[in-house]
Scaffold this motif. Structure first.
Motif, PDB file in Angstrom:
ATOM      1  N   ALA A 130       0.829  -1.203   0.000  1.00 24.26           N
ATOM      2  CA  ALA A 130       0.000   0.000   0.000  1.00 24.26           C
ATOM      3  C   ALA A 130       0.867   1.257   0.000  1.00 24.26           C
ATOM      4  O   ALA A 130       0.552   2.232  -0.698  1.00 24.26           O
ATOM      5  CB  ALA A 130      -0.933  -0.007   1.199  1.00 24.26           C
ATOM      6  N   LEU A 131       1.931   1.256   0.756  1.00 25.80           N
ATOM      7  CA  LEU A 131       2.839   2.399   0.798  1.00 25.80           C
ATOM      8  C   LEU A 131       3.498   2.633  -0.555  1.00 25.80           C
ATOM      9  O   LEU A 131       3.554   3.766  -1.046  1.00 25.80           O
ATOM     10  CB  LEU A 131       3.897   2.195   1.873  1.00 25.80           C
ATOM     11  N   ILE A 132       3.953   1.585  -1.182  1.00 23.11           N
ATOM     12  CA  ILE A 132       4.580   1.693  -2.501  1.00 23.11           C
ATOM     13  C   ILE A 132       3.571   2.206  -3.530  1.00 23.11           C
ATOM     14  O   ILE A 132       3.883   3.074  -4.344  1.00 23.11           O
ATOM     15  CB  ILE A 132       5.181   0.337  -2.924  1.00 23.11           C
ATOM     16  N   ALA A 133       2.356   1.684  -3.486  1.00 19.70           N
ATOM     17  CA  ALA A 133       1.312   2.126  -4.429  1.00 19.70           C
ATOM     18  C   ALA A 133       0.972   3.597  -4.203  1.00 19.70           C
ATOM     19  O   ALA A 133       0.806   4.356  -5.169  1.00 19.70           O
ATOM     20  CB  ALA A 133       0.073   1.264  -4.285  1.00 19.70           C
ATOM     21  N   ALA A 134       0.877   4.015  -2.951  1.00 21.82           N
ATOM     22  CA  ALA A 134       0.556   5.413  -2.660  1.00 21.82           C
ATOM     23  C   ALA A 134       1.645   6.343  -3.185  1.00 21.82           C
ATOM     24  O   ALA A 134       1.356   7.406  -3.749  1.00 21.82           O
ATOM     25  CB  ALA A 134       0.377   5.605  -1.159  1.00 21.82           C
ATOM     26  N   ARG A 135       2.887   5.961  -3.038  1.00 18.55           N
ATOM     27  CA  ARG A 135       3.985   6.774  -3.569  1.00 18.55           C
ATOM     28  C   ARG A 135       3.938   6.839  -5.090  1.00 18.55           C
ATOM     29  O   ARG A 135       4.183   7.883  -5.685  1.00 18.55           O
ATOM     30  CB  ARG A 135       5.327   6.219  -3.109  1.00 18.55           C
ATOM     31  N   ARG A 136       3.606   5.724  -5.723  1.00 17.87           N
ATOM     32  CA  ARG A 136       3.499   5.693  -7.181  1.00 17.87           C
ATOM     33  C   ARG A 136       2.368   6.604  -7.650  1.00 17.87           C
ATOM     34  O   ARG A 136       2.511   7.357  -8.616  1.00 17.87           O
ATOM     35  CB  ARG A 136       3.269   4.261  -7.647  1.00 17.87           C
ATOM     36  N   TRP A 137       1.212   6.540  -6.965  1.00 20.40           N
ATOM     37  CA  TRP A 137       0.081   7.393  -7.324  1.00 20.40           C
ATOM     38  C   TRP A 137       0.421   8.867  -7.130  1.00 20.40           C
ATOM     39  O   TRP A 137       0.019   9.714  -7.928  1.00 20.40           O
ATOM     40  CB  TRP A 137      -1.138   7.050  -6.495  1.00 20.40           C
ATOM     41  N   LYS A 138       1.162   9.172  -6.068  1.00 20.52           N
ATOM     42  CA  LYS A 138       1.558  10.556  -5.806  1.00 20.52           C
ATOM     43  C   LYS A 138       2.472  11.075  -6.922  1.00 20.52           C
ATOM     44  O   LYS A 138       2.296  12.198  -7.401  1.00 20.52           O
ATOM     45  CB  LYS A 138       2.267  10.643  -4.447  1.00 20.52           C
ATOM     46  N   ARG A 139       3.441  10.261  -7.341  1.00 19.60           N
ATOM     47  CA  ARG A 139       4.325  10.661  -8.448  1.00 19.60           C
ATOM     48  C   ARG A 139       3.528  10.874  -9.730  1.00 19.60           C
ATOM     49  O   ARG A 139       3.759  11.842 -10.470  1.00 19.60           O
ATOM     50  CB  ARG A 139       5.410   9.609  -8.677  1.00 19.60           C
ATOM     51  N   GLU A 140       2.575   9.994 -10.010  1.00 23.52           N
ATOM     52  CA  GLU A 140       1.752  10.119 -11.215  1.00 23.52           C
ATOM     53  C   GLU A 140       0.900  11.384 -11.150  1.00 23.52           C
ATOM     54  O   GLU A 140       0.777  12.104 -12.141  1.00 23.52           O
ATOM     55  CB  GLU A 140       0.864   8.879 -11.377  1.00 23.52           C
ATOM     56  N   LEU A 141       0.315  11.668  -9.999  1.00 20.44           N
ATOM     57  CA  LEU A 141      -0.476  12.879  -9.825  1.00 20.44           C
ATOM     58  C   LEU A 141       0.388  14.127 -10.034  1.00 20.44           C
ATOM     59  O   LEU A 141      -0.018  15.059 -10.737  1.00 20.44           O
ATOM     60  CB  LEU A 141      -1.121  12.905  -8.447  1.00 20.44           C
ATOM     61  N   ASP A 142       1.576  14.135  -9.438  1.00 20.85           N
ATOM     62  CA  ASP A 142       2.478  15.279  -9.628  1.00 20.85           C
ATOM     63  C   ASP A 142       2.839  15.457 -11.093  1.00 20.85           C
ATOM     64  O   ASP A 142       2.881  16.573 -11.607  1.00 20.85           O
ATOM     65  CB  ASP A 142       3.743  15.096  -8.796  1.00 20.85           C
ATOM     66  N   ARG A 143       3.086  14.348 -11.775  1.00 18.22           N
ATOM     67  CA  ARG A 143       3.426  14.403 -13.203  1.00 18.22           C
ATOM     68  C   ARG A 143       2.272  14.966 -14.019  1.00 18.22           C
ATOM     69  O   ARG A 143       2.461  15.833 -14.885  1.00 18.22           O
ATOM     70  CB  ARG A 143       3.814  13.024 -13.726  1.00 18.22           C
ATOM     71  N   LEU A 144       1.060  14.514 -13.747  1.00 21.32           N
ATOM     72  CA  LEU A 144      -0.108  14.978 -14.487  1.00 21.32           C
ATOM     73  C   LEU A 144      -0.402  16.456 -14.197  1.00 21.32           C
ATOM     74  O   LEU A 144      -0.786  17.199 -15.097  1.00 21.32           O
ATOM     75  CB  LEU A 144      -1.323  14.124 -14.148  1.00 21.32           C
ATOM     76  N   GLU A 145      -0.245  16.853 -12.940  1.00 29.35           N
ATOM     77  CA  GLU A 145      -0.461  18.266 -12.609  1.00 29.35           C
ATOM     78  C   GLU A 145       0.558  19.156 -13.298  1.00 29.35           C
ATOM     79  O   GLU A 145       0.240  20.241 -13.741  1.00 29.35           O
ATOM     80  CB  GLU A 145      -0.418  18.453 -11.092  1.00 29.35           C
ATOM     81  N   GLU A 146       1.790  18.694 -13.353  1.00 32.46           N
ATOM     82  CA  GLU A 146       2.845  19.472 -14.022  1.00 32.46           C
ATOM     83  C   GLU A 146       2.581  19.559 -15.524  1.00 32.46           C
ATOM     84  O   GLU A 146       2.815  20.601 -16.146  1.00 32.46           O
ATOM     85  CB  GLU A 146       4.207  18.817 -13.748  1.00 32.46           C
ATOM     86  N   ALA A 147       2.088  18.486 -16.112  1.00 30.79           N
ATOM     87  CA  ALA A 147       1.821  18.465 -17.539  1.00 30.79           C
ATOM     88  C   ALA A 147       0.630  19.365 -17.913  1.00 30.79           C
ATOM     89  O   ALA A 147       0.575  19.878 -19.030  1.00 30.79           O
ATOM     90  CB  ALA A 147       1.553  17.041 -17.998  1.00 30.79           C
ATOM     91  N   SER A 148      -0.286  19.569 -16.983  1.00 32.97           N
ATOM     92  CA  SER A 148      -1.480  20.367 -17.299  1.00 32.97           C
ATOM     93  C   SER A 148      -1.235  21.862 -17.167  1.00 32.97           C
ATOM     94  O   SER A 148      -2.090  22.656 -17.532  1.00 32.97           O
ATOM     95  CB  SER A 148      -2.632  19.952 -16.397  1.00 32.97           C
ATOM     96  N   LYS A 149      -0.092  22.248 -16.646  1.00 39.26           N
ATOM     97  CA  LYS A 149       0.208  23.685 -16.480  1.00 39.26           C
ATOM     98  C   LYS A 149       0.603  24.335 -17.777  1.00 39.26           C
ATOM     99  O   LYS A 149       1.006  23.859 -18.722  1.00 39.26           O
ATOM    100  CB  LYS A 149       1.317  23.878 -15.459  1.00 39.26           C
TER     101      LYS A 149
END
Length: 50
Positions: free
Chosen positions: A31-50
């Motif tokens: 669960a910890l590994i998955a949460a970190r992966r989701w956080k990285r993906e969210l950060d990537r998507l937010e950065e791409a939408s700027k």
């Protein structure tokens, strides 16, 4: 006084506790590994939408 002598059932009881603890640790780690992966993906998507 704490009595941990379980006679013939000790091996079963202690191995069951160990397996349960290992399973809970593995689930928590996954669960910890998955949460970190989701956080990285969210950060990537937010950065791409700027």
């Amino acid at each position: 006084m704490l009595d941990l002598d379980m006679s013939p059932y000790g091996v079963f009881v202690w191995s069951s506790w160990a397996i349960s603890a290992a399973a809970l640790a593995a689930i928590s780690l996954r669960a910890l590994i998955a949460a970190r992966r989701w956080k990285r993906e969210l950060d990537r998507l937010e950065e791409a939408s700027k």
